[in-house]
Scaffold this motif. Structure first.
Motif, PDB file in Angstrom:
ATOM      1  N   ASN A  29       0.841  -1.191   0.000  1.00 52.63           N
ATOM      2  CA  ASN A  29       0.000   0.000   0.000  1.00 52.63           C
ATOM      3  C   ASN A  29       0.881   1.247   0.000  1.00 52.63           C
ATOM      4  O   ASN A  29       1.082   1.892   1.024  1.00 52.63           O
ATOM      5  N   TYR A  31       1.309   4.930  -1.598  1.00 53.86           N
ATOM      6  CA  TYR A  31       0.529   5.957  -2.282  1.00 53.86           C
ATOM      7  C   TYR A  31       1.448   6.970  -2.958  1.00 53.86           C
ATOM      8  O   TYR A  31       2.591   7.176  -2.556  1.00 53.86           O
ATOM      9  N   ASP A 234      -3.311   7.285   4.906  1.00 51.83           N
ATOM     10  CA  ASP A 234      -2.497   7.110   3.693  1.00 51.83           C
ATOM     11  C   ASP A 234      -1.058   6.730   4.025  1.00 51.83           C
ATOM     12  O   ASP A 234      -0.145   6.967   3.237  1.00 51.83           O
ATOM     13  N   ASP A 236       2.174   4.759   4.111  1.00 55.12           N
ATOM     14  CA  ASP A 236       2.742   3.709   3.268  1.00 55.12           C
ATOM     15  C   ASP A 236       3.031   2.470   4.104  1.00 55.12           C
ATOM     16  O   ASP A 236       3.563   2.568   5.214  1.00 55.12           O
ATOM     17  N   SER A 263      -6.731  -2.571   4.546  1.00 51.65           N
ATOM     18  CA  SER A 263      -6.997  -1.590   3.500  1.00 51.65           C
ATOM     19  C   SER A 263      -8.251  -1.988   2.745  1.00 51.65           C
ATOM     20  O   SER A 263      -8.658  -3.154   2.753  1.00 51.65           O
ATOM     21  N   TRP A 265     -10.698  -0.804  -0.977  1.00 50.77           N
ATOM     22  CA  TRP A 265     -10.760   0.022  -2.168  1.00 50.77           C
ATOM     23  C   TRP A 265     -12.047  -0.261  -2.931  1.00 50.77           C
ATOM     24  O   TRP A 265     -12.716  -1.279  -2.718  1.00 50.77           O
ATOM     25  N   ASP A 281       1.065   0.232  -6.841  1.00 55.85           N
ATOM     26  CA  ASP A 281       1.912   1.170  -6.107  1.00 55.85           C
ATOM     27  C   ASP A 281       1.854   2.550  -6.755  1.00 55.85           C
ATOM     28  O   ASP A 281       1.859   2.678  -7.978  1.00 55.85           O
ATOM     29  N   SER A 283      -0.605   4.684  -6.478  1.00 60.29           N
ATOM     30  CA  SER A 283      -1.965   5.183  -6.689  1.00 60.29           C
ATOM     31  C   SER A 283      -2.278   6.309  -5.709  1.00 60.29           C
ATOM     32  O   SER A 283      -1.764   6.342  -4.586  1.00 60.29           O
ATOM     33  N   ILE A 284      -3.127   7.205  -6.119  1.00 57.06           N
ATOM     34  CA  ILE A 284      -3.500   8.336  -5.273  1.00 57.06           C
ATOM     35  C   ILE A 284      -4.375   7.863  -4.119  1.00 57.06           C
ATOM     36  O   ILE A 284      -5.289   7.066  -4.300  1.00 57.06           O
ATOM     37  N   TRP A 285      -4.078   8.350  -2.928  1.00 52.29           N
ATOM     38  CA  TRP A 285      -4.915   8.048  -1.768  1.00 52.29           C
ATOM     39  C   TRP A 285      -6.185   8.875  -1.842  1.00 52.29           C
ATOM     40  O   TRP A 285      -6.150  10.094  -2.071  1.00 52.29           O
ATOM     41  N   ASN A 290      -9.722   4.455  -2.303  1.00 48.18           N
ATOM     42  CA  ASN A 290      -8.529   3.647  -2.030  1.00 48.18           C
ATOM     43  C   ASN A 290      -7.873   4.139  -0.753  1.00 48.18           C
ATOM     44  O   ASN A 290      -7.310   5.233  -0.710  1.00 48.18           O
ATOM     45  N   THR A 291      -7.930   3.347   0.294  1.00 49.21           N
ATOM     46  CA  THR A 291      -7.414   3.815   1.576  1.00 49.21           C
ATOM     47  C   THR A 291      -7.083   2.652   2.503  1.00 49.21           C
ATOM     48  O   THR A 291      -7.561   1.530   2.327  1.00 49.21           O
TER      49      THR A 291
END
Length: 321
Positions: A29, A31, A234, A236, A263, A265, A281, A283-285, A290-291
């Motif tokens: 995960n 972001y 968010d 990592d 997590s 999504w 890997d 990706s925008i939080w 997606n969190t």
């Protein structure tokens, strides 16, 4: 919507969906800004060996380790500072996510679990047995569906080590605090920072992710505001982060304000046909798509902790005067 518990076992994990369980490789995960061309942002730093030299880490920051059950590392646990609650307690209390202690295939607790301080399980002086019979668990049910919005509320555990590891230092522990203090102006005014302390299964170390964004779930995000104290973050992380600590750092003080669960999504944005391992890997939080999520330390968990410590003290043998 897909939920994942951040467990590790032979470099596989379990993606939980409404349609069942299927082992897959562990997604990390991490972001970023959504643009893989400019690199993948990863804020994690190895916690082991840090010293207070202006970077915000100190000996006291060394307050986490791994949980190993039935021969495999299952997740992370935080060492709690309970000295104000029970100065007479002989053992050590850990905080983690309840699901870390469960065999999800057999739907039962593991039989034997150890705590490895700083993930140094190869050194005898950093290992201690977890007394599962004297530990306290939330309402987590391994047989219940995890696709519902209510999942995670009971995913917490206080674990007891009757005999601490040989090199135990009481200063290497963390004070739990109600997460609502993050909303106080004093936290922001003092330059408070949110971090995740958790096991990094890729590097096989305890790492720290700095400058995290953490929000409480509301009605318009993936958590749906289904229960008070559901934290979305968010930070990592990699497989094995379950049970890690969401930490608030203010000045030279650190407080445990949450326990990482996993997590989730939105599959409309990340369909399994294109992203079988979940969001890639970088990706925008976004709390709506997606969190990560976790269980906040709140008034209820603080009462449970106090009651747990008092029970442990009352159960300990007393010497005749």
């Amino acid at each position: 919507m897909t939920y994942q518990l951040l467990l590790i076992a032979s470099l596989t994990s379990i993606i939980m969906t409404a349609w069942g369980q299927a082992p897959v490789n562990i997604p990390v995960n991490i972001y970023g800004d959504g643009n893989p061309e400019n690199g993948i942002e990863d804020s994690r730093e190895q916690l082991m060996g840090r010293h207070d030299s202006g970077n915000g880490f100190s000996t006291r920051s060394l307050n986490a380790g791994t949980i190993k059950c039935d021969g495999k590392i299952r997740g992370t646990a935080m060492v709690l500072d309970t000295r104000e609650l029970g100065p007479g307690l002989a053992g050590v209390v850990l905080a983690s996510a309840a699901h870390v202690l469960y065999d999800l295939d057999r739907k039962r607790l593991f039989k034997r679990c150890e705590f490895h301080f700083l993930a140094l399980g190869e050194l005898a002086g950093y290992r201690a047995k977890i007394d599962l019979k004297k530990s306290r668990f939330g309402s987590y049910d391994p047989a219940a569906a995890v696709a519902g919005l209510e999942f995670g509320q009971g995913d917490w555990a206080y674990l007891y080590l009757a005999r601490p590891w040989k090199n135990f230092n009481p200063e290497q522990s963390i004070v739990p605090r109600d997460f609502t203090f993050l909303e106080m102006e004093a936290f922001e005014f003092a330059g408070g920072e949110l971090r995740l302390v958790a096991f990094d299964s890729t590097a096989q170390v305890i790492s720290i992710s700095r400058n995290c964004r953490v929000v409480e779930s509301r009605g318009d995000d993936l958590g749906g505001g289904a229960w008070q104290g559901q934290l979305l973050d968010d930070c990592d992380s990699a497989g094995g982060a379950s049970g890690g600590g969401i930490v608030a750092a203010v000045g030279n003080r650190e407080y445990l304000v949450g326990i990482r669960s996993g997590s989730h999504w939105n599959e409309e944005y990340f369909p399994a046909s294109q992203h079988p391992l979940g969001p890639p890997d970088g990706s925008i939080w976004n709390p709506s798509t997606n969190t990560n999520f976790g269980r906040a330390i709140d008034a209820y968990l603080l009462r449970e902790l106090n009651d747990f410590v008092q029970q442990l003290i009352s159960d300990e043998p007393r010497l005749e005067s």
